[in-house]
Scaffold this motif. Structure first.
Motif, mmCIF file in Angstrom:
data_model
loop_
_atom_site.group_PDB
_atom_site.id
_atom_site.type_symbol
_atom_site.label_atom_id
_atom_site.label_comp_id
_atom_site.label_asym_id
_atom_site.label_seq_id
_atom_site.Cartn_x
_atom_site.Cartn_y
_atom_site.Cartn_z
ATOM 1 N N ASN A 184 48.731 60.315 33.013
ATOM 2 C CA ASN A 184 50.101 60.850 32.081
ATOM 3 C C ASN A 184 51.109 61.205 33.545
ATOM 4 O OD1 ASN A 184 48.736 62.957 34.213
ATOM 5 N ND2 ASN A 184 48.391 64.262 32.140
ATOM 6 N N ILE A 185 51.254 60.480 34.463
ATOM 7 C CA ILE A 185 51.935 60.659 35.655
ATOM 8 C C ILE A 185 53.159 59.890 35.228
ATOM 9 C CG2 ILE A 185 50.721 58.704 37.110
ATOM 10 C CD1 ILE A 185 52.310 60.815 39.458
ATOM 11 N N GLN A 186 53.382 58.999 35.105
ATOM 12 C CA GLN A 186 54.612 58.115 34.316
ATOM 13 C C GLN A 186 55.460 58.447 33.424
ATOM 14 O OE1 GLN A 186 54.933 54.446 35.806
ATOM 15 N NE2 GLN A 186 56.592 55.460 35.353
ATOM 16 N N GLU A 187 54.494 59.361 32.185
ATOM 17 C CA GLU A 187 55.074 60.098 31.625
ATOM 18 C C GLU A 187 55.839 61.282 31.816
ATOM 19 O OE1 GLU A 187 54.291 62.965 27.763
ATOM 20 O OE2 GLU A 187 52.502 61.662 28.571
ATOM 21 N N ILE A 188 55.424 62.270 32.787
ATOM 22 C CA ILE A 188 55.422 63.057 33.259
ATOM 23 C C ILE A 188 56.597 63.404 33.649
ATOM 24 C CG2 ILE A 188 54.774 65.194 34.713
ATOM 25 C CD1 ILE A 188 53.618 65.544 31.420
ATOM 26 N N ARG A 189 56.562 62.566 35.027
ATOM 27 C CA ARG A 189 57.818 61.429 35.822
ATOM 28 C C ARG A 189 58.564 61.246 35.524
ATOM 29 N NH1 ARG A 189 57.219 57.141 40.622
ATOM 30 N NH2 ARG A 189 57.019 56.282 39.214
ATOM 31 N N ASP A 190 58.506 60.071 34.252
ATOM 32 C CA ASP A 190 59.930 60.201 33.748
ATOM 33 C C ASP A 190 60.328 61.304 32.391
ATOM 34 O OD1 ASP A 190 59.733 57.531 33.814
ATOM 35 O OD2 ASP A 190 58.482 56.850 31.783
ATOM 36 N N PHE A 191 59.757 62.302 32.006
ATOM 37 C CA PHE A 191 60.599 63.233 31.431
ATOM 38 C C PHE A 191 61.199 64.349 32.312
ATOM 39 C CE2 PHE A 191 60.600 67.654 29.755
ATOM 40 C CZ PHE A 191 61.282 67.072 27.853
ATOM 41 N N THR A 192 60.668 64.840 33.527
ATOM 42 C CA THR A 192 60.886 66.156 34.530
ATOM 43 C C THR A 192 61.833 65.207 35.404
ATOM 44 O OG1 THR A 192 58.608 65.389 36.101
ATOM 45 C CG2 THR A 192 58.984 66.796 34.163
ATOM 46 N N LYS A 193 61.328 64.183 35.727
ATOM 47 C CA LYS A 193 62.305 63.097 36.908
ATOM 48 C C LYS A 193 61.767 64.164 38.030
ATOM 49 C CE LYS A 193 65.143 61.448 34.569
ATOM 50 N NZ LYS A 193 64.458 60.677 33.352
ATOM 51 N N ALA A 194 60.828 64.276 38.259
ATOM 52 C CA ALA A 194 59.960 64.675 39.439
ATOM 53 C C ALA A 194 59.753 63.679 40.324
ATOM 54 C CB ALA A 194 59.129 66.012 39.370
ATOM 55 N N SER A 195 59.675 64.426 41.771
ATOM 56 C CA SER A 195 59.513 63.077 42.738
ATOM 57 C C SER A 195 57.838 63.208 43.369
ATOM 58 C CB SER A 195 60.417 63.245 43.355
ATOM 59 O OG SER A 195 60.717 63.985 44.346
ATOM 60 N N TYR A 196 57.450 64.859 43.053
ATOM 61 C CA TYR A 196 56.112 65.460 44.401
ATOM 62 C C TYR A 196 55.185 65.821 42.833
ATOM 63 C CZ TYR A 196 55.007 64.873 49.193
ATOM 64 O OH TYR A 196 53.806 64.379 50.212
ATOM 65 N N PHE A 197 54.031 64.813 43.453
ATOM 66 C CA PHE A 197 52.939 65.721 42.127
ATOM 67 C C PHE A 197 51.699 65.707 43.205
ATOM 68 C CE2 PHE A 197 56.063 62.735 40.191
ATOM 69 C CZ PHE A 197 56.037 62.973 38.590
ATOM 70 N N HIS A 198 50.672 66.340 42.263
ATOM 71 C CA HIS A 198 49.505 66.525 43.164
ATOM 72 C C HIS A 198 48.892 67.018 41.951
ATOM 73 C CE1 HIS A 198 47.418 70.581 44.705
ATOM 74 N NE2 HIS A 198 47.295 70.522 44.102
ATOM 75 N N SER A 199 46.985 65.964 42.431
ATOM 76 C CA SER A 199 46.216 65.953 41.179
ATOM 77 C C SER A 199 45.277 65.730 42.609
ATOM 78 C CB SER A 199 45.954 64.602 41.217
ATOM 79 O OG SER A 199 44.740 64.748 40.287
ATOM 80 N N SER A 200 43.796 66.887 41.700
ATOM 81 C CA SER A 200 42.501 66.739 42.669
ATOM 82 C C SER A 200 41.603 65.179 42.602
ATOM 83 C CB SER A 200 41.645 67.671 42.263
ATOM 84 O OG SER A 200 41.473 67.513 40.423
ATOM 85 N N ALA A 201 42.461 64.688 41.866
ATOM 86 C CA ALA A 201 41.670 63.191 41.548
ATOM 87 C C ALA A 201 40.663 63.621 41.259
ATOM 88 C CB ALA A 201 42.354 62.866 42.871
ATOM 89 N N ILE A 202 39.663 64.077 40.750
ATOM 90 C CA ILE A 202 38.978 64.448 40.040
ATOM 91 C C ILE A 202 38.591 63.864 38.848
ATOM 92 C CG2 ILE A 202 36.489 65.264 40.194
ATOM 93 C CD1 ILE A 202 37.973 67.802 42.478
ATOM 94 N N ILE A 203 38.310 62.295 38.585
ATOM 95 C CA ILE A 203 37.591 62.157 36.847
ATOM 96 C C ILE A 203 36.813 62.290 36.230
ATOM 97 C CG2 ILE A 203 40.067 60.399 36.827
ATOM 98 C CD1 ILE A 203 38.786 58.512 38.068
#
Length: 220
Positions: A184-203
């Protein structure tokens, strides 16, 4: 390419994040509690192996974000002790009994952390009133807010995240996190125009950051 901070709850995850292109590590303990202060020795050993920025969580326990005097003293002494390891920043957030940003206590910790920058963590998502909370966090001297837009996750909070980025207007970094994945990072980035993201990368519901997820987050 997005800037990615990986929340790491153990040394193994930190090494995985470092080796697979993460820009920064948020180091904590207590996965089931959503992150607590990591062990001093763990931080010391990792600092020797990792040369990307390590931000360390200062949180004495899980649960709410209103602390007793004793707990607050512990937060201060933990921060002073961890500061000696030359980490790159600290992550914490204190609310008062009315779920408002506790200006006095946060300010004290921010000043104690100098010259290292501080991130106000997802206690922000429990705080009352988006706009006044943003102003209070800025007033305390934080450099970053980690938030899902005061909703359960970034997908539900994307309208608020976009609003926060507009309101903050470059005065503080909005670090987007909470249910963020490579899917979902692409969708969130396109919508918010944010440039820094945080995740645990646990899937997989486990405890460790996954190599392929760190790479996918970074390359999205």
């Amino acid at each position: 390419m997005a800037n990615i901070e990986i929340a790491c709850f153990n040394p193994e995850s930190a090494i995985t994040a470092f080796e697979n292109g993460a820009d920064r590590i948020e180091l904590c303990d207590g996965l089931s509690e959503g992150g607590t202060t990591p062990n001093f020795e763990t931080v010391r050993q990792l600092r020797e192996k990792i040369n990307i920025p390590i931000f360390v969580m200062i949180r004495p326990r899980g649960g709410d974000f209103t602390y007793s005097d004793e707990e607050f003293e512990k937060m201060k002494s933990d921060l002073i002790q961890l500061k000696s390891l030359h980490v790159d920043g600290f992550v914490f957030g204190i609310l008062n009994g009315n779920d408002e940003v506790n200006i006095e206590q946060n300010k004290e910790l921010v000043e104690l952390a100098e010259p290292y920058p501080c991130t106000f963590h997802r206690a922000f998502d429990r705080a009352r009133d988006l706009e006044s909370s943003l102003e209070k966090v800025i007033e305390c001297g934080f450099k970053t807010i980690l938030t899902s837009g005061q909703k359960a996750n970034v997908s539900e909070g994307k309208e608020n995240l976009k609003k926060l980025l507009e309101l903050s207007n470059g005065r503080i970094e909005i670090l987007v996190g909470g249910g963020l994945r490579s899917t979902n990072i692409q969708e969130i980035r396109d919508f918010t125009k944010a440039s820094y993201f945080h995740s645990s990368a646990i899937i997989d519901g486990g405890a460790f950051a996954r190599e392929e997820e760190v790479v996918a987050l970074k390359n999205n």
